[in-house]
Design an enzyme around this catalytic site. Structure first.
Site, PDB file in Angstrom:
ATOM      1  N   ASP A  14      35.548  -5.873  37.005  1.00  0.00           N
ATOM      2  CA  ASP A  14      35.650  -7.309  37.243  1.00  0.00           C
ATOM      3  C   ASP A  14      34.766  -7.728  38.414  1.00  0.00           C
ATOM      4  O   ASP A  14      34.593  -6.976  39.372  1.00  0.00           O
ATOM      5  CB  ASP A  14      37.105  -7.668  37.539  1.00  0.00           C
ATOM      6  CG  ASP A  14      37.382  -9.146  37.391  1.00  0.00           C
ATOM      7  OD1 ASP A  14      36.529  -9.853  36.818  1.00  0.00           O
ATOM      8  OD2 ASP A  14      38.448  -9.590  37.844  1.00  0.00           O
ATOM      9  N   GLY A  17      30.472 -12.112  37.553  1.00  0.00           N
ATOM     10  CA  GLY A  17      30.124 -13.524  37.710  1.00  0.00           C
ATOM     11  C   GLY A  17      30.118 -13.949  39.167  1.00  0.00           C
ATOM     12  O   GLY A  17      29.200 -14.647  39.624  1.00  0.00           O
ATOM     13  N   HIS A  31      26.063  -9.596  35.162  1.00  0.00           N
ATOM     14  CA  HIS A  31      26.405  -8.666  34.085  1.00  0.00           C
ATOM     15  C   HIS A  31      25.363  -7.547  33.982  1.00  0.00           C
ATOM     16  O   HIS A  31      25.706  -6.394  33.719  1.00  0.00           O
ATOM     17  CB  HIS A  31      26.494  -9.414  32.759  1.00  0.00           C
ATOM     18  CG  HIS A  31      27.623 -10.395  32.704  1.00  0.00           C
ATOM     19  ND1 HIS A  31      28.920 -10.079  33.050  1.00  0.00           N
ATOM     20  CD2 HIS A  31      27.650 -11.706  32.324  1.00  0.00           C
ATOM     21  CE1 HIS A  31      29.700 -11.135  32.886  1.00  0.00           C
ATOM     22  NE2 HIS A  31      28.950 -12.140  32.452  1.00  0.00           N
ATOM     23  N   ASN A  62      37.298 -12.519  25.679  1.00  0.00           N
ATOM     24  CA  ASN A  62      35.946 -12.880  26.101  1.00  0.00           C
ATOM     25  C   ASN A  62      35.182 -13.657  25.029  1.00  0.00           C
ATOM     26  O   ASN A  62      34.198 -14.341  25.345  1.00  0.00           O
ATOM     27  CB  ASN A  62      35.144 -11.629  26.476  1.00  0.00           C
ATOM     28  CG  ASN A  62      35.563 -11.018  27.787  1.00  0.00           C
ATOM     29  OD1 ASN A  62      35.333  -9.844  28.047  1.00  0.00           O
ATOM     30  ND2 ASN A  62      36.219 -11.799  28.649  1.00  0.00           N
TER      31      ASN A  62
END
Length: 234
Positions: A14, A17, A31, A62
């Site tokens: 995680d 972003g 990413h 997602n």
């Protein structure tokens, strides 16, 4: 007695972003950098004697992200498979996957299946990618698989046991994770391996996934080795 054996680590990767946003970059760059970290952690896991590494790469939820982001992620997955296949072959690592991979775009699915087939005989370790994966979806798929097999045999489904149900999961031969690592500081499972994580140790770090390197991985492993797993006992 402290833990010694550690054969399976699962990671919720995680923070891609947020990593990009803090640098004024598009999310796709986060990413992309996150994908690069897979090689780093794969090597760290090998150095620590860990045989199985399961990474939460793309969840069933997602798919709800903006179309442009999902398209970019699928393109990145194709690039990842192209780039990592020679490395997996060289390091004798087998690629596997769990999830509803039939939902992936045909190009991604073909590269994925080719890589799985090419590395199927490798024995030094297993990189298990959770793609189009959801823990609840796996449980539902497992129940349906059990019922389908029972009815195909022409008999009423017998009473379900935990052992029978486990055999219907995506990868029943892979042992449950000993340790779950979650990066970026979030304190939730996010629908990941709900059945398999029942007694896994959990380690959460504020470090964002693109910054999670060998040192951070070693700290997680060290934390695990200091614990005593009870599995509900005393």
């Amino acid at each position: 007695m402290k833990n010694a054996a550690l054969q399976h680590v699962a990671i919720i990767m995680d923070g891609n972003g947020r990593w990009a946003e803090r640098r004024g970059l598009p999310k796709t760059e986060g990413h992309r950098q996150g994908a690069r970290q897979v090689s780093v952690i794969l090597e760290a896991a090998r150095d620590a004697g860990i045989h199985y590494l399961t990474l939460y790469a793309f969840s069933t939820e997602n798919w709800k992200r903006p179309v442009q982001e999902v398209t970019a992620l699928m393109k990145l997955m194709e690039e990842f498979l192209d780039d990592k296949l020679p490395e997996l072959i060289e390091k004798n690592v087998r690629l596997r996957t769990i999830g509803r991979t039939a939902d992936l775009p045909s190009g991604v699915r073909k590269k994925l299946l080719d890589a799985i087939e090419t590395t199927s005989g490798n024995t030094a370790g297993v990189l298990n990618l959770a793609l189009s994966y959801g823990g609840r979806a796996e449980i539902v798929d497992g129940v349906n698989r059990y019922l389908d097999e029972a009815w195909k045999s022409g008999r009423k489904p017998p009473k379900l046991t935990e052992e029978d149900f486990r055999d219907c999961l995506y990868a029943p031969d892979i042992p449950d994770p000993d340790l779950l690592i979650r990066t970026s500081g979030e304190l939730r499972l996010s629908n990941f391996l709900l059945w398999q994580l029942s007694y896994s140790e959990i380690y959460v770090t504020d470090t964002l996934w693109p910054d999670f390197g060998k040192e951070e991985f070693a700290e997680a492993v060290a934390s695990y080795r200091k614990r005593e797993r009870r599995f509900g006992g005393r």
